[in-house]
Design an enzyme around this catalytic site. Structure first.
Site, PDB file in Angstrom:
ATOM      1  N   ASN A 228       0.564  -1.046   0.073  1.00 27.84           N
ATOM      2  CA  ASN A 228      -0.119  -0.084  -0.026  1.00 27.84           C
ATOM      3  C   ASN A 228       0.696   1.163  -0.031  1.00 27.84           C
ATOM      4  OD1 ASN A 228      -2.535  -1.498   0.075  1.00 27.84           O
ATOM      5  ND2 ASN A 228      -2.314  -1.701   2.359  1.00 27.84           N
ATOM      6  N   CYS A 229       2.058   1.041  -0.350  1.00 34.68           N
ATOM      7  CA  CYS A 229       2.943   2.275  -0.153  1.00 34.68           C
ATOM      8  C   CYS A 229       2.867   2.800  -1.568  1.00 34.68           C
ATOM      9  CB  CYS A 229       4.520   1.898   0.135  1.00 34.68           C
ATOM     10  SG  CYS A 229       5.653   3.153  -0.033  1.00 34.68           S
ATOM     11  N   ASP A 230       2.840   4.079  -1.520  1.00 37.40           N
ATOM     12  CA  ASP A 230       2.614   4.886  -2.996  1.00 37.40           C
ATOM     13  C   ASP A 230       3.857   4.873  -3.630  1.00 37.40           C
ATOM     14  OD1 ASP A 230       0.090   5.585  -2.608  1.00 37.40           O
ATOM     15  OD2 ASP A 230       0.347   7.584  -1.767  1.00 37.40           O
TER      16      ASP A 230
ATOM     17  N   ARG B 160       4.466   1.575  -5.042  1.00 30.89           N
ATOM     18  CA  ARG B 160       3.606   1.355  -6.378  1.00 30.89           C
ATOM     19  C   ARG B 160       4.145   1.889  -7.527  1.00 30.89           C
ATOM     20  NH1 ARG B 160      -1.763   3.230  -3.391  1.00 30.89           N
ATOM     21  NH2 ARG B 160      -2.318   1.310  -2.372  1.00 30.89           N
TER      22      ARG B 160
END
Length: 114
Positions: A9-11, A14
């Site tokens: 879930n880390c931008d 991603r």
């Protein structure tokens, strides 16, 4: 095989995965929260990245630590904290086999060869 260590879930992770997907270079994704962090894996990372460089002092996990855990930080204490809280590791980490790159900004992986 190239391995990308990070969090699902880390931008920034991603963006790094998107860059790797666009490069066509096969890689393995390792989620530090879901897949875990073993002592041997941490030692592998620390062979190429200094321990205090790997420790993310800007993370939510760091901010939520007790003050006594943050004081008098040394390499051994940082290792113990990262093993107990893998989200304390800066991310993403790209392990090419020859080097480990810490963090990601657009274009950082453009020179990776498959």
């Amino acid at each position: 095989m190239v391995t990308l260590y990070g969090l699902r879930n880390c931008d920034t992770c991603r963006k790094a995965r998107k860059a790797m997907d666009g490069s066509g270079i096969p890689y393995q994704n390792h989620d530090l929260r879901e897949d875990g962090l073993s002592a041997p894996l941490l030692e592998h990372l620390l062979e190429k990245v200094p321990v205090l460089t790997l420790l993310n002092r800007r993370s939510t996990t760091w901010r939520n630590l007790a003050d006594e855990d943050k004081r008098e930080m040394d390499a051994n204490k940082a290792r113990e904290l990262m093993l107990a809280h893998p989200t304390l590791i800066k991310r993403p980490l790209l392990d090419t086999g020859d080097e480990i790159r810490v963090g990601y900004r657009d274009g950082d992986y453009d020179d990776i060869q498959g």
